[in-house]
Design an enzyme around this catalytic site. Structure first.
Site, PDB file in Angstrom:
ATOM      1  N   ASP A 180       0.847  -1.195   0.000  1.00 46.71           N
ATOM      2  CA  ASP A 180       0.000   0.000   0.000  1.00 46.71           C
ATOM      3  C   ASP A 180       0.885   1.249   0.000  1.00 46.71           C
ATOM      4  O   ASP A 180       1.490   1.587   1.025  1.00 46.71           O
ATOM      5  CB  ASP A 180      -0.886  -0.041   1.254  1.00 46.71           C
ATOM      6  CG  ASP A 180      -1.768   1.183   1.374  1.00 46.71           C
ATOM      7  OD1 ASP A 180      -1.690   2.091   0.511  1.00 46.71           O
ATOM      8  OD2 ASP A 180      -2.539   1.247   2.344  1.00 46.71           O
ATOM      9  N   ASN A 210      -6.658  13.094 -11.218  1.00 48.35           N
ATOM     10  CA  ASN A 210      -7.327  13.505 -12.467  1.00 48.35           C
ATOM     11  C   ASN A 210      -7.073  14.993 -12.685  1.00 48.35           C
ATOM     12  O   ASN A 210      -6.490  15.654 -11.825  1.00 48.35           O
ATOM     13  CB  ASN A 210      -8.826  13.184 -12.423  1.00 48.35           C
ATOM     14  CG  ASN A 210      -9.529  13.923 -11.301  1.00 48.35           C
ATOM     15  OD1 ASN A 210      -9.506  15.155 -11.237  1.00 48.35           O
ATOM     16  ND2 ASN A 210     -10.126  13.183 -10.372  1.00 48.35           N
ATOM     17  N   ASP A 269      -6.369   7.865  -5.332  1.00 49.15           N
ATOM     18  CA  ASP A 269      -6.579   9.300  -5.109  1.00 49.15           C
ATOM     19  C   ASP A 269      -7.479   9.519  -3.886  1.00 49.15           C
ATOM     20  O   ASP A 269      -7.172  10.344  -3.012  1.00 49.15           O
ATOM     21  CB  ASP A 269      -7.235   9.879  -6.384  1.00 49.15           C
ATOM     22  CG  ASP A 269      -7.173  11.383  -6.456  1.00 49.15           C
ATOM     23  OD1 ASP A 269      -6.500  11.992  -5.615  1.00 49.15           O
ATOM     24  OD2 ASP A 269      -7.810  11.941  -7.382  1.00 49.15           O
ATOM     25  N   SER A 286      -2.997   5.102 -14.232  1.00 51.05           N
ATOM     26  CA  SER A 286      -3.998   4.906 -15.308  1.00 51.05           C
ATOM     27  C   SER A 286      -4.526   3.480 -15.465  1.00 51.05           C
ATOM     28  O   SER A 286      -5.383   3.246 -16.313  1.00 51.05           O
ATOM     29  CB  SER A 286      -3.466   5.379 -16.678  1.00 51.05           C
ATOM     30  OG  SER A 286      -3.481   6.787 -16.758  1.00 51.05           O
ATOM     31  N   THR A 287      -4.022   2.533 -14.679  1.00 53.44           N
ATOM     32  CA  THR A 287      -4.406   1.131 -14.931  1.00 53.44           C
ATOM     33  C   THR A 287      -5.614   0.668 -14.121  1.00 53.44           C
ATOM     34  O   THR A 287      -6.005  -0.485 -14.192  1.00 53.44           O
ATOM     35  CB  THR A 287      -3.245   0.170 -14.630  1.00 53.44           C
ATOM     36  OG1 THR A 287      -2.951   0.211 -13.231  1.00 53.44           O
ATOM     37  CG2 THR A 287      -2.012   0.518 -15.436  1.00 53.44           C
ATOM     38  N   ILE A 323      -9.174   2.797 -12.676  1.00 53.43           N
ATOM     39  CA  ILE A 323     -10.395   3.424 -13.206  1.00 53.43           C
ATOM     40  C   ILE A 323     -10.182   3.908 -14.649  1.00 53.43           C
ATOM     41  O   ILE A 323     -11.090   3.848 -15.472  1.00 53.43           O
ATOM     42  CB  ILE A 323     -10.816   4.588 -12.266  1.00 53.43           C
ATOM     43  CG1 ILE A 323     -11.262   4.000 -10.914  1.00 53.43           C
ATOM     44  CG2 ILE A 323     -11.918   5.432 -12.882  1.00 53.43           C
ATOM     45  CD1 ILE A 323     -11.354   4.997  -9.773  1.00 53.43           C
ATOM     46  N   TYR A 324      -8.992   4.345 -14.989  1.00 55.68           N
ATOM     47  CA  TYR A 324      -8.722   4.874 -16.338  1.00 55.68           C
ATOM     48  C   TYR A 324      -8.484   3.784 -17.390  1.00 55.68           C
ATOM     49  O   TYR A 324      -8.292   4.100 -18.574  1.00 55.68           O
ATOM     50  CB  TYR A 324      -7.548   5.854 -16.310  1.00 55.68           C
ATOM     51  CG  TYR A 324      -7.946   7.256 -15.875  1.00 55.68           C
ATOM     52  CD1 TYR A 324      -9.268   7.576 -15.573  1.00 55.68           C
ATOM     53  CD2 TYR A 324      -7.006   8.279 -15.786  1.00 55.68           C
ATOM     54  CE1 TYR A 324      -9.636   8.856 -15.181  1.00 55.68           C
ATOM     55  CE2 TYR A 324      -7.365   9.567 -15.408  1.00 55.68           C
ATOM     56  CZ  TYR A 324      -8.679   9.844 -15.104  1.00 55.68           C
ATOM     57  OH  TYR A 324      -9.038  11.124 -14.731  1.00 55.68           O
TER      58      TYR A 324
HETATM   59  N1  AR6 Z   1      -1.205   1.599  -3.170  1.00 56.59           N
HETATM   60  C1  AR6 Z   1      -0.713   1.365  -4.407  1.00 56.59           C
HETATM   61  N2  AR6 Z   1      -1.495   1.240  -5.496  1.00 56.59           N
HETATM   62  C2  AR6 Z   1      -2.834   1.367  -5.314  1.00 56.59           C
HETATM   63  C3  AR6 Z   1      -3.434   1.609  -4.064  1.00 56.59           C
HETATM   64  C4  AR6 Z   1      -2.554   1.743  -2.949  1.00 56.59           C
HETATM   65  N3  AR6 Z   1      -3.023   1.993  -1.746  1.00 56.59           N
HETATM   66  N4  AR6 Z   1      -4.784   1.680  -4.239  1.00 56.59           N
HETATM   67  C5  AR6 Z   1      -5.017   1.460  -5.546  1.00 56.59           C
HETATM   68  N5  AR6 Z   1      -3.851   1.267  -6.190  1.00 56.59           N
HETATM   69  P1  AR6 Z   1      -6.675   4.138  -9.887  1.00 56.59           P
HETATM   70  P2  AR6 Z   1      -6.268   5.563 -12.446  1.00 56.59           P
HETATM   71  C6  AR6 Z   1      -3.560   0.998  -7.617  1.00 56.59           C
HETATM   72  O1  AR6 Z   1      -8.026   3.675 -10.300  1.00 56.59           O
HETATM   73  O2  AR6 Z   1      -6.537   4.324 -13.210  1.00 56.59           O
HETATM   74  C7  AR6 Z   1      -9.552   8.393  -9.542  1.00 56.59           C
HETATM   75  O3  AR6 Z   1     -10.927   8.628  -9.420  1.00 56.59           O
HETATM   76  C8  AR6 Z   1      -4.611   0.270  -8.407  1.00 56.59           C
HETATM   77  O4  AR6 Z   1      -4.523  -1.133  -8.147  1.00 56.59           O
HETATM   78  O5  AR6 Z   1      -6.507   4.641  -8.498  1.00 56.59           O
HETATM   79  O6  AR6 Z   1      -5.053   6.367 -12.808  1.00 56.59           O
HETATM   80  C9  AR6 Z   1      -8.803   9.665  -9.906  1.00 56.59           C
HETATM   81  O7  AR6 Z   1      -9.347  10.791  -9.294  1.00 56.59           O
HETATM   82  C10 AR6 Z   1      -4.185   0.606  -9.825  1.00 56.59           C
HETATM   83  O8  AR6 Z   1      -3.160  -0.303 -10.236  1.00 56.59           O
HETATM   84  O9  AR6 Z   1      -6.146   5.342 -10.853  1.00 56.59           O
HETATM   85  C11 AR6 Z   1      -8.970   9.682 -11.395  1.00 56.59           C
HETATM   86  O10 AR6 Z   1     -10.236  10.218 -11.742  1.00 56.59           O
HETATM   87  C12 AR6 Z   1      -3.528   1.997  -9.680  1.00 56.59           C
HETATM   88  O11 AR6 Z   1      -3.431   2.231  -8.277  1.00 56.59           O
HETATM   89  C13 AR6 Z   1      -8.917   8.234 -11.775  1.00 56.59           C
HETATM   90  O12 AR6 Z   1      -9.328   7.511 -10.616  1.00 56.59           O
HETATM   91  C14 AR6 Z   1      -4.284   3.121 -10.329  1.00 56.59           C
HETATM   92  O13 AR6 Z   1      -5.678   2.946 -10.170  1.00 56.59           O
HETATM   93  C15 AR6 Z   1      -7.521   7.797 -12.123  1.00 56.59           C
HETATM   94  O14 AR6 Z   1      -7.551   6.478 -12.578  1.00 56.59           O
END
Ligand code: AR6
Length: 183
Positions: A14, A28, A38, A127-128, A130-131
């Site tokens: 984490d 974002n 985030d 980006s991997t 929600i994006y």
């Molecule tokens: N430690 C490390 N990695 C993590 C953790 C953590 N505690 N929690 C999640 N991840 P995402 P995105 C990983 O969806 O795709 C938001 O709403 C997760 O497994 O957080 O860039 C923002 O505001 C994944 O591999 O971000 C934007 O609107 C990675 O973090 C949007 O989501 C990214 O997943 C950005 O989407």
């Protein structure tokens, strides 16, 4: 297989609870919080983070901005705005690469301004989630870009929350390119 090669290390865990100099947020363009990592960063850092972010006027896709870390253990947060993948497949690799480069630029600037010999920075898999960026392609861009632009004074940790990402990163760090279907 090695989990660390030169100054690049892959960890499963984490990122938001890590005691590094800098952690990178997958934010974002509004920089005003959201879901995924985030949301966790804003929750754990506390409301002062949002107040600081409100003053930044957002962030372009493919860029990043730095803030204080408030209640988090790290010293600074770099909020990186990665690309959405769907509907944007041609530009997405360029923007994702720019994102990692900008984070290293900001980290190096922070290191020099504060006269620090060496600093640590932790990245999530930008980006991997929600994006929707395909995990294997994003992993290659992340590791290739960091290898291209990082210097020996910055210790980079790729902190993978999911086991699949951890396996992809370890393999690719060791020169083995696998798709998610092979793991
Ligand atoms: N430690 C490390 N990695 C993590 C953790 C953590 N505690 N929690 C999640 N991840 P995402 P995105 C990983 O969806 O795709 C938001 O709403 C997760 O497994 O957080 O860039 C923002 O505001 C994944 O591999 O971000 C934007 O609107 C990675 O973090 C949007 O989501 C990214 O997943 C950005 O989407």
């Amino acid at each position: 297989m090695n989990t660390k090669i030169d100054n690049i290390e892959v960890i499963q865990g984490d990122l938001t609870s890590m005691n590094l100099d800098i952690i990178v947020n997958a934010a974002n363009h509004t920089l005003l919080g959201g879901g995924g990592i985030d949301g966790v960063i804003h929750y754990k850092a506390g409301p002062e983070l949002l107040e600081e972010c409100k003053k930044l006027n957002g962030c372009e896709i493919g860029s990043a901005k730095m803030t204080n870390a408030y209640n988090l253990l790290c010293k600074k947060i770099i909020h990186a705005c990665g690309p959405m993948y769907y509907g944007n497949r041609d530009e997405a690799p360029i923007k994702l690469k720019e994102c990692y480069k900008k984070c290293i630029e900001l980290a190096e600037q922070y290191r020099i301004e504060n006269k620090l010999g060496k600093i640590s920075i932790g990245f999530p898999c930008i980006s991997t989630g929600i994006y929707g960026y395909p995990k294997d392609e994003a992993c290659k861009i992340a590791i290739d870009t960091i290898r291209e632009c990082v210097n020996k004074n910055i210790d980079v940790k790729f902190v993978c929350y999911e086991e699949l990402d951890y396996k992809l990163y370890i393999n690719y760090l060791n020169g083995i390119s696998k798709s998610v279907f092979e793991l």
